[in-house]
Structure formats: structure tokens, C-alpha cells
Design a protein around this motif. Structure first.
Motif, short mmCIF file in Angstrom:
data_model
loop_
_atom_site.label_atom_id
_atom_site.label_comp_id
_atom_site.label_asym_id
_atom_site.label_seq_id
_atom_site.Cartn_x
_atom_site.Cartn_y
_atom_site.Cartn_z
N LEU A 330 0.81 -1.21 0.05
CA LEU A 330 0.07 0.14 0.10
C LEU A 330 1.04 1.34 0.03
O LEU A 330 0.56 2.27 -0.49
CB LEU A 330 -0.90 0.15 1.22
CG LEU A 330 -2.01 -0.99 1.25
CD1 LEU A 330 -2.47 -1.40 2.74
CD2 LEU A 330 -2.88 -1.22 0.39
N GLN A 331 2.15 1.13 0.53
CA GLN A 331 2.84 2.25 0.82
C GLN A 331 4.51 1.73 0.40
O GLN A 331 4.63 0.71 0.96
CB GLN A 331 2.74 2.95 1.91
CG GLN A 331 1.44 3.97 2.06
CD GLN A 331 1.75 4.88 3.39
OE1 GLN A 331 2.71 5.16 3.79
NE2 GLN A 331 0.58 5.54 3.59
N PHE A 332 5.24 2.56 -0.41
CA PHE A 332 6.71 2.24 -0.33
C PHE A 332 7.44 3.27 -0.07
O PHE A 332 7.30 4.58 -0.78
CB PHE A 332 6.92 1.66 -1.76
CG PHE A 332 8.23 0.90 -1.89
CD1 PHE A 332 8.31 -0.39 -1.66
CD2 PHE A 332 9.29 1.56 -2.48
CE1 PHE A 332 9.64 -0.99 -1.61
CE2 PHE A 332 10.59 1.01 -2.71
CZ PHE A 332 10.72 -0.40 -2.15
N ASN A 333 8.17 3.27 1.12
CA ASN A 333 9.11 4.41 1.28
C ASN A 333 8.18 5.61 1.66
O ASN A 333 8.53 6.67 1.14
CB ASN A 333 10.21 4.76 0.56
CG ASN A 333 11.45 3.78 0.58
OD1 ASN A 333 11.49 2.82 1.61
ND2 ASN A 333 12.35 3.57 -0.47
N ASN A 334 6.97 5.43 2.25
CA ASN A 334 6.10 6.58 2.56
C ASN A 334 5.46 7.12 1.25
O ASN A 334 4.75 8.09 1.53
CB ASN A 334 6.94 7.78 3.24
CG ASN A 334 7.41 7.19 4.50
OD1 ASN A 334 6.57 6.42 5.32
ND2 ASN A 334 8.46 7.57 5.08
N SER A 355 17.84 1.33 1.38
CA SER A 355 16.95 0.68 2.37
C SER A 355 15.32 0.79 1.88
O SER A 355 15.24 1.97 1.08
CB SER A 355 17.09 0.88 3.68
OG SER A 355 18.21 0.62 4.29
N PHE A 356 14.53 0.02 2.28
CA PHE A 356 13.02 0.15 1.78
C PHE A 356 12.15 0.10 3.13
O PHE A 356 12.70 -0.90 3.88
CB PHE A 356 12.56 -0.44 0.47
CG PHE A 356 12.59 -2.02 0.85
CD1 PHE A 356 11.53 -2.53 1.34
CD2 PHE A 356 13.69 -2.64 0.57
CE1 PHE A 356 11.32 -4.05 1.42
CE2 PHE A 356 13.70 -4.10 0.62
CZ PHE A 356 12.46 -4.77 1.10
N ARG A 357 10.90 0.57 2.98
CA ARG A 357 10.23 0.52 4.17
C ARG A 357 8.74 0.45 3.47
O ARG A 357 8.33 1.30 2.77
CB ARG A 357 10.08 1.65 5.25
CG ARG A 357 9.21 1.43 6.36
CD ARG A 357 9.14 2.55 7.22
NE ARG A 357 8.46 2.60 8.29
CZ ARG A 357 6.86 2.89 8.23
NH1 ARG A 357 6.52 3.43 7.21
NH2 ARG A 357 6.36 2.74 9.49
N ALA A 358 8.10 -0.84 3.55
CA ALA A 358 6.70 -0.74 2.82
C ALA A 358 5.66 -1.32 3.89
O ALA A 358 5.84 -2.03 4.78
CB ALA A 358 7.04 -2.11 1.83
N GLN A 359 4.30 -0.58 3.80
CA GLN A 359 3.33 -0.89 4.40
C GLN A 359 2.43 -1.90 3.51
O GLN A 359 2.09 -1.55 2.26
CB GLN A 359 2.52 0.48 4.71
CG GLN A 359 1.24 0.29 5.43
CD GLN A 359 0.60 1.56 5.60
OE1 GLN A 359 0.81 2.52 5.43
NE2 GLN A 359 -0.85 1.37 5.86
#
Length: 485
Positions: A330-334, A355-359
Motif C-alpha cells: 500500500l505504501q513504499f518508502n512513505n 533501504s526500503f520500508r513498505a506498508q
């Protein structure tokens, strides 16, 4: 030429990127002097005109015509031109006899523009591809030799450098801030007419066509034609927000749909080419798809949004981060992900060490996963060389080795193969019916497990005749006869 064809608006004889589309064409009238936006109701019509005359005078000195020369054989040029013309009348029954190869010089042109005062310029990869010599002509008729600093086929961006200083560099805008309906201006050399201005509006954003092109194009109705390639696309403030790159045409000329590379993506490529001479791309190891109304209901989403993962490659950054098939990003790196192309565009802009942060949503619950990207598998452009007569075999294929996950999916009898990622429509492979997405498992009676195997097999091709290529297409094995000419 088929009616649904994507073309790069460069001159004839330069390499073209063609892609069969599924759009219905509608011929549009190009407005060169200004942009007119009209809204109507039953009684009234309001007209708003954007005057670009002052802007054209301001930015024109920073735009240059690119002149390219390339050594080819007369047989190649004459055969290509004659075959295309006569085939329109006689179809594929017509066969053009080979001619003696006599060296000739091919001239082509495009457009470039300054991004620094010390002579760095941006243009398209397809404008300068294969060039033996590149010169640029400024608006005061000054002609300068240009050096190719670097070129990236997947983004269609190339960087040139000319000697000198105090060049009029153009201001760089924010392509992410563009709005659909916003007036835009293009300057280039269509059909050799230097410093021709055309204007229109932004028709759409984030257009993606195929896996071999890795940028989300800006779609406009600006009239682009052969020679506009590599030229700047401006907003009303005189900032560059795109590089003009492609048209959708059934005639070879403008038919209402034009596409430009967002300047944000182009400047990322520029910095890498300028610093390293090549572009490093990131790899996550996912296979995403869009979510439609039915899938949204099935996954309990309020509306169709996100990228549904249909597969996650083994030992990939995605698997190491804990992503699984069936997850919805739903989200990738905000950044909110509305469709799969949004996610792919972000990955294309990322660097291998990022780096990555995924919702994500999994089984109706939302969670956060984190990880680190790695280097993407490389594609290899294969043409080949015939050792019997030292003539190049124009197969026109772009290939890469399969990932471990792909090998497991297509392997039959301990065979794997290599993936066809792009087929040049002017090459022998396209004429024989090979398609992007095919997996080649055998070529000329030789097992193919890697791109190196394929390259080795090319060296044993006959001068003329038909050889076989075994492929797996959508899970079904097939054998194709490739005619060597």
C-alpha cells in the motif's frame, strides 16, 4: 507499418524503439503558437490562451540541434527503405535480393539542451546510438563537436559534453508537481526545421509501456515529430520538466499522443552517467499486478489500490524482508501505491544499496516490512557475428539469464533457458515470430542455459538458411524456424 506503433521521433535511419499498442488512434490538431483550453456548456464557451512567445525567446539559446553521422552499408539503407515501401504494396511475398555492401555515411538529427554552464547536455539514447560522430549546432549557428559521456537504453537518456564555458543552462523543474491539463511547451528540430516551438497540455502522467523502458512517461498532446527527440519540455515558468522521447503513430508523424521522460528521472540518470558512466538499478524480486474492483472486494480494500504480489523470488531482498505472494503493498518508502506501475517507478528510481520500508496488507491486517535492495539482473543485447564472413547477424534480441525462481517455473527435463526481454522489430528474430517474454531453451541444436551459451551458438550459424529455436511461451513449448539472411 502497423497502425498502432510507438516510435521515437528521430529521423529515418536512426534506431527506433517500436511497440505494438492496443490504443485506438484519434488524429488531433496541433496548436503551435499557443495552448487553448476550452470548456463548454449549453450556452457559453470560455477560452483561455497561454502565450509562450516570451518564454520561447528566453529558452531557445539553451537548445541545440544534434547532428549524428554513422557509417553503414548502402545495402543496409537501400534494402530497409525499399523493402518497407514495396512491402506496403506486395506484402511479405516480396523478397529483396542482397546487394554488395559499400560503406556509406548516414546523417540523422535530434535535439539536446544544456543542463550546466560548462557544456553538459541531455538528449535521448536513441538519437546518438551507434553514432561515429556527434556535433551540436547552437541557435547562433555555432557548431561544436560533442563527446558522448554516457547513454542508457532503458531510460532513453544520454549525456553529451561540449568544450567551453558560460553556456545558457536551463533551469530544472519538478516533474512530480505537474498536473494533468497544465500547459507545456516543446522546442526542437522537427523534420530539420531548427528551433520549432509547439505547445499543448499534459494529458496524463506515469505512463508505462514495457519492461525494457524504465521510466514513467509524461503524456502530452504537444506535436512531436522526427527531430524533436531529446528536446526539452517546459512548464509555463520556463523550467524543464521532461525530455521529449516518443510518439504514438500510424504514419511516422504526430497523431495526438506524445511522451516525455520526466526530468526528475532523467537527472538521476544524468548524475550516474556523469559520475560512473553507467546506471545501476535496484532489485526487489517481486511480481506485482494491479488490483481491480473484484480483487479489492476480495481483499477487503475500500477501493482498488496497491500492488498485489503474485510471486516473490527466492533469496531476493523481498523474501529476506518477509514479503510473500498475496501481500498487497500500500505504501513504499512513505509513497502511496495506487497501482503496480507506481511501485515499479519507485524501484526504477532507487539505487541497489537503498533501504526500503513498505506498508503492506496481509490476510486483512496491515503491517510494516523493511529491507535493503540489491543490484538488478542485467540484460544483454545480442546481435551476433558470423565467423564465416565476418558480417553481423542482426538478430535484434535483448536477453538475460533467468532468476532462480524463473528457472524453477520454466524448467523441463533439467533445462532452464534465457529470457527474451526485448525484440527489435527490424531484426531477424522479430521476422521469425520471437516475442518478448519467450524463454529460449535451445538454439541451433544446442542447449541454452545462459546468455553466454546463446552467444557461443551464434558463432556456428550458417551464412544462409534456417535454424531452429526452441522456446517456452506462456508455459507451452514451441519450435521456431529462424531464417538467416
Amino acid at each position: 507499418m502497423p497502425i498502432n506503433t510507438f516510435k521515437t521521433p528521430a529521423t529515418f535511419g536512426m534506431p527506433h524503439w517500436l511497440h505494438r499498442g492496443a490504443l485506438a488512434l484519434a488524429i488531433s490538431t496541433a496548436m503551435v503558437a499557443g495552448v487553448t483550453v476550452t470548456t463548454t456548456n449549453s450556452a457559453h464557451a470560455a477560452v483561455t490562451t497561454a502565450d509562450f512567445s516570451g518564454l520561447v525567446q528566453q529558452v531557445t539559446p539553451a537548445v541545440a540541434r544534434v547532428n549524428v553521422t554513422k557509417t553503414i552499408s548502402e545495402a543496409e539503407l537501400a534494402k530497409a527503405q525499399t523493402a518497407e515501401l514495396l512491402r506496403q504494396f506486395f506484402g511479405d511475398r516480396l523478397r529483396i535480393p542482397d546487394q554488395a555492401a559499400t560503406p556509406a555515411i548516414e546523417h540523422a538529427y535530434g535535439t539536446a539542451f544544456f543542463v550546466t554552464s560548462d557544456g553538459y547536455m541531455l538528449t535521448n539514447h536513441h538519437v546518438v546510438e551507434g553514432a561515429d560522430k556527434i556535433t551540436v549546432t547552437l541557435n547562433d549557428r555555432t557548431e561544436l563537436d560533442a563527446t558522448l559521456i554516457g547513454s542508457d537504453e532503458r531510460s532513453d537518456v544520454a549525456v553529451l559534453k561540449v568544450k567551453g564555458s558560460q553556456f545558457p543552462a536551463l533551469p530544472i523543474g519538478d516533474s512530480n508537481a505537474l498536473k494533468v491539463g497544465e500547459p507545456v511547451l516543446a522546442i526542437g528540430s522537427p523534420f530539420g526545421f531548427d528551433y520549432s516551438a509547439s505547445a499543448g497540455i499534459v494529458s496524463a502522467k506515469s505512463r508505462s509501456f514495457s519492461r525494457e523502458i524504465s521510466v514513467p512517461f509524461i503524456q502530452t498532446d504537444v506535436a512531436l515529430n522526427p527531430g524533436n527527440s531529446g528536446g526539452p519540455l517546459f512548464n509555463q515558468r520556463g523550467e524543464v520538466i521532461g525530455i521529449n522521447s516518443r510518439i504514438f503513430s500510424g504514419t511516422g508523424g504526430y497523431m495526438g499522443l506524445s511522451f516525455s521522460i520526466p526530468i526528475d528521472a532523467a537527472m538521476d540518470i544524468y548524475e550516474q552517467l556523469k559520475t560512473d558512466g553507467e546506471v545501476a538499478r535496484a532489485y526487489l524480486g517481486i511480481y506485482p499486478q494491479d488490483i481491480d474492483r473484484n480483487l479489492a472486494e476480495a481483499y477487503n480494500l475500500a477501493r482498488p489500490q496497491g500492488a498485489l504480489l503474485t510471486r516473490v523470488s527466492p533469496d531476493s531482498p523481498a523474501q529476506k524482508a518477509g514479503l510473500k505472494s498475496g501481500d498487497i503493498i500500500l505504501q513504499f518508502n512513505n509513497v502511496q501505491i495506487m497501482r503496480a506501475s507506481d511501485l515499479l517507478n519507485l524501484l526504477n528510481r532507487a539505487k541497489p544499496s537503498d533501504s526500503f520500508r513498505a506498508q503492506i496488507q496481509r490476510a486483512g491486517k496491515q503491517m510494516i516490512v523493511t529491507g535493503k535492495l540489491t543490484n538488478a539482473p542485467d540484460d544483454v543485447n545480442v546481435q551476433g557475428g558470423d565467423q564465416q564472413n565476418d558480417n553481423e547477424v542482426q538478430l535484434g534480441l535483448r536477453l538475460r539469464n533467468l532468476t532462480a525462481d524463473e528457472q524453477a517455473e520454466v524448467s523441463t527435463d533439467k533445462k532452464s533457458g534465457i529470457l527474451v526481454t526485448m525484440v527489435d522489430p527490424t531484426g531477424l528474430a522479430a521476422r521469425s515470430g520471437i516475442l518478448a517474454g519467450d524463454v529460449i531453451t535451445n538454439f541451433h541444436q544446442k542447449p541454452i542455459r545462459t546468455v553466454d551459451d546463446f552467444s557461443s551458438a551464434i558463432s556456428s550459424l550458417p551464412e544462409k538458411g534456417v535454424v531452429t529455436i526452441e522456446v517456452i511461451r506462456q508455459g507451452i513449448p514451441a519450435i521456431i524456424g529462424l531464417r538467416i539472411e
